[in-house]
Design a protein around this motif. Sequence first.
Motif, PDB file in Angstrom:
ATOM      1  N   GLN A  83       0.833  -1.203   0.000  1.00  0.00           N
ATOM      2  CA  GLN A  83       0.000   0.000   0.000  1.00  0.00           C
ATOM      3  C   GLN A  83       0.871   1.258   0.000  1.00  0.00           C
ATOM      4  OE1 GLN A  83      -2.748   0.262   3.262  1.00  0.00           O
ATOM      5  NE2 GLN A  83      -3.488   2.294   2.661  1.00  0.00           N
ATOM      6  N   LEU A  84       1.909   1.288   0.817  1.00  0.00           N
ATOM      7  CA  LEU A  84       2.786   2.457   0.867  1.00  0.00           C
ATOM      8  C   LEU A  84       3.515   2.664  -0.455  1.00  0.00           C
ATOM      9  CD1 LEU A  84       4.230   2.033   4.475  1.00  0.00           C
ATOM     10  CD2 LEU A  84       2.657   3.827   3.682  1.00  0.00           C
ATOM     11  N   ILE A  85       3.949   1.572  -1.075  1.00  0.00           N
ATOM     12  CA  ILE A  85       4.613   1.678  -2.373  1.00  0.00           C
ATOM     13  C   ILE A  85       3.633   2.207  -3.418  1.00  0.00           C
ATOM     14  CG2 ILE A  85       5.616   0.324  -4.266  1.00  0.00           C
ATOM     15  CD1 ILE A  85       7.000  -1.385  -2.085  1.00  0.00           C
ATOM     16  N   SER A  86       2.384   1.740  -3.386  1.00  0.00           N
ATOM     17  CA  SER A  86       1.380   2.222  -4.347  1.00  0.00           C
ATOM     18  C   SER A  86       1.053   3.693  -4.131  1.00  0.00           C
ATOM     19  CB  SER A  86       0.116   1.372  -4.269  1.00  0.00           C
ATOM     20  OG  SER A  86      -0.582   1.625  -3.067  1.00  0.00           O
ATOM     21  N   GLU A  87       1.269   4.195  -2.896  1.00  0.00           N
ATOM     22  CA  GLU A  87       1.037   5.609  -2.605  1.00  0.00           C
ATOM     23  C   GLU A  87       2.249   6.470  -2.954  1.00  0.00           C
ATOM     24  OE1 GLU A  87      -0.130   5.867   1.488  1.00  0.00           O
ATOM     25  OE2 GLU A  87      -1.948   4.682   1.166  1.00  0.00           O
ATOM     26  N   GLY A  88       3.313   5.844  -3.461  1.00  0.00           N
ATOM     27  CA  GLY A  88       4.475   6.599  -3.919  1.00  0.00           C
ATOM     28  C   GLY A  88       5.649   6.646  -2.963  1.00  0.00           C
ATOM     29  N   TYR A  89       5.568   5.957  -1.841  1.00  0.00           N
ATOM     30  CA  TYR A  89       6.700   5.953  -0.910  1.00  0.00           C
ATOM     31  C   TYR A  89       7.776   4.998  -1.410  1.00  0.00           C
ATOM     32  CZ  TYR A  89       3.704   8.353   2.437  1.00  0.00           C
ATOM     33  OH  TYR A  89       2.888   9.260   3.049  1.00  0.00           O
ATOM     34  N   ARG A  90       9.049   5.378  -1.144  1.00  0.00           N
ATOM     35  CA  ARG A  90      10.164   4.532  -1.544  1.00  0.00           C
ATOM     36  C   ARG A  90      11.052   4.272  -0.334  1.00  0.00           C
ATOM     37  NH1 ARG A  90      11.667   8.513  -5.508  1.00  0.00           N
ATOM     38  NH2 ARG A  90      13.783   8.189  -4.758  1.00  0.00           N
ATOM     39  N   GLU A  93      13.882   6.771   0.269  1.00  0.00           N
ATOM     40  CA  GLU A  93      13.422   8.025   0.860  1.00  0.00           C
ATOM     41  C   GLU A  93      13.271   7.877   2.374  1.00  0.00           C
ATOM     42  OE1 GLU A  93       9.765   9.010  -1.074  1.00  0.00           O
ATOM     43  OE2 GLU A  93      10.749  10.082  -2.699  1.00  0.00           O
ATOM     44  N   LEU A  94      12.781   6.738   2.798  1.00  0.00           N
ATOM     45  CA  LEU A  94      12.607   6.477   4.216  1.00  0.00           C
ATOM     46  C   LEU A  94      13.964   6.472   4.922  1.00  0.00           C
ATOM     47  CD1 LEU A  94      10.805   5.694   6.630  1.00  0.00           C
ATOM     48  CD2 LEU A  94      11.099   3.314   5.930  1.00  0.00           C
ATOM     49  N   GLU A  95      14.949   5.806   4.328  1.00  0.00           N
ATOM     50  CA  GLU A  95      16.281   5.764   4.919  1.00  0.00           C
ATOM     51  C   GLU A  95      16.884   7.163   5.003  1.00  0.00           C
ATOM     52  OE1 GLU A  95      18.287   2.947   2.442  1.00  0.00           O
ATOM     53  OE2 GLU A  95      17.326   1.220   3.421  1.00  0.00           O
ATOM     54  N   HIS A  97      15.171   9.981   5.214  1.00  0.00           N
ATOM     55  CA  HIS A  97      14.399  10.692   6.233  1.00  0.00           C
ATOM     56  C   HIS A  97      14.896  10.319   7.638  1.00  0.00           C
ATOM     57  CE1 HIS A  97      10.985  12.865   7.875  1.00  0.00           C
ATOM     58  NE2 HIS A  97      10.672  11.802   8.602  1.00  0.00           N
ATOM     59  N   ILE A  98      15.160   9.050   7.858  1.00  0.00           N
ATOM     60  CA  ILE A  98      15.657   8.590   9.148  1.00  0.00           C
ATOM     61  C   ILE A  98      17.029   9.204   9.440  1.00  0.00           C
ATOM     62  CG2 ILE A  98      16.497   6.560  10.418  1.00  0.00           C
ATOM     63  CD1 ILE A  98      14.178   4.993   9.069  1.00  0.00           C
ATOM     64  N   ALA A  99      17.903   9.242   8.434  1.00  0.00           N
ATOM     65  CA  ALA A  99      19.228   9.845   8.607  1.00  0.00           C
ATOM     66  C   ALA A  99      19.101  11.325   8.974  1.00  0.00           C
ATOM     67  CB  ALA A  99      20.059   9.673   7.339  1.00  0.00           C
ATOM     68  N   GLN A 100      18.167  12.027   8.323  1.00  0.00           N
ATOM     69  CA  GLN A 100      17.959  13.440   8.637  1.00  0.00           C
ATOM     70  C   GLN A 100      17.422  13.622  10.061  1.00  0.00           C
ATOM     71  OE1 GLN A 100      15.520  15.179   5.590  1.00  0.00           O
ATOM     72  NE2 GLN A 100      17.094  14.975   4.019  1.00  0.00           N
ATOM     73  N   LEU A 101      16.548  12.727  10.499  1.00  0.00           N
ATOM     74  CA  LEU A 101      16.041  12.808  11.877  1.00  0.00           C
ATOM     75  C   LEU A 101      17.162  12.601  12.889  1.00  0.00           C
ATOM     76  CD1 LEU A 101      12.624  10.925  11.660  1.00  0.00           C
ATOM     77  CD2 LEU A 101      12.985  13.333  12.222  1.00  0.00           C
ATOM     78  N   HIS A 102      18.075  11.671  12.613  1.00  0.00           N
ATOM     79  CA  HIS A 102      19.215  11.445  13.500  1.00  0.00           C
ATOM     80  C   HIS A 102      20.082  12.705  13.582  1.00  0.00           C
ATOM     81  CE1 HIS A 102      18.767   7.271  14.607  1.00  0.00           C
ATOM     82  NE2 HIS A 102      18.598   6.911  13.352  1.00  0.00           N
ATOM     83  N   GLU A 103      20.335  13.314  12.446  1.00  0.00           N
ATOM     84  CA  GLU A 103      21.144  14.530  12.422  1.00  0.00           C
ATOM     85  C   GLU A 103      20.449  15.654  13.192  1.00  0.00           C
ATOM     86  OE1 GLU A 103      23.323  17.552   9.239  1.00  0.00           O
ATOM     87  OE2 GLU A 103      22.249  15.793   8.497  1.00  0.00           O
ATOM     88  N   TYR A 104      19.152  15.809  12.990  1.00  0.00           N
ATOM     89  CA  TYR A 104      18.377  16.820  13.705  1.00  0.00           C
ATOM     90  C   TYR A 104      18.470  16.591  15.224  1.00  0.00           C
ATOM     91  CZ  TYR A 104      14.304  19.019  15.858  1.00  0.00           C
ATOM     92  OH  TYR A 104      13.480  19.732  16.698  1.00  0.00           O
ATOM     93  N   ASN A 105      18.294  15.353  15.657  1.00  0.00           N
ATOM     94  CA  ASN A 105      18.349  15.046  17.086  1.00  0.00           C
ATOM     95  C   ASN A 105      19.730  15.318  17.672  1.00  0.00           C
ATOM     96  OD1 ASN A 105      15.659  14.327  17.519  1.00  0.00           O
ATOM     97  ND2 ASN A 105      16.018  12.238  16.802  1.00  0.00           N
TER      98      ASN A 105
END
Length: 139
Positions: A83-90, A93-95, A97-105
């Motif tokens: 379902q997430l892939i059909s909605e356009g998520y890759r 991109e998730l990886e 996003h997670i890396a950016q959250l780690h940097e932000y924290n």
Amino acid sequence: VGEGSAGPRPRSLETGAHRAQGGRVWGSRRTEPGLNRSYRGTFRSPRPSPKSGQTDGTGEESLHFDIQKLKEKNDMLDKEISQLISEGYRVDELEDHIAQLHEYNDIKDIGQMLLGKLAVIRGVTTKDLYPEFGLDMND
């Protein structure tokens, strides 16, 4: 037996006076007179016992039940991924996003540390510094 010798050590270091009171000395711990292991109660496992009608987790039936539950969970997760892939998520991109959250924290932690040090120098709380730097308490 002198210092540094490897000779056997006595298990009980009872003294005559203490023995007369009914207490014992074990190493450097004293037990109260009349108290012994039996007063501590029986061992109770932190693991809850199975409810009546359930298997205890050791039988083949329980193993098959666990496997079935895991297969159902796997199928559900596969559907969510589809379902997430059909909605356009890759995944990439998730990886990212997670890396950016780690940097932000990491940056936020450093900022909190600096605010804490500044508060100590000024003799105030970090909460007192938030308005000066335009920070919200929820930041």
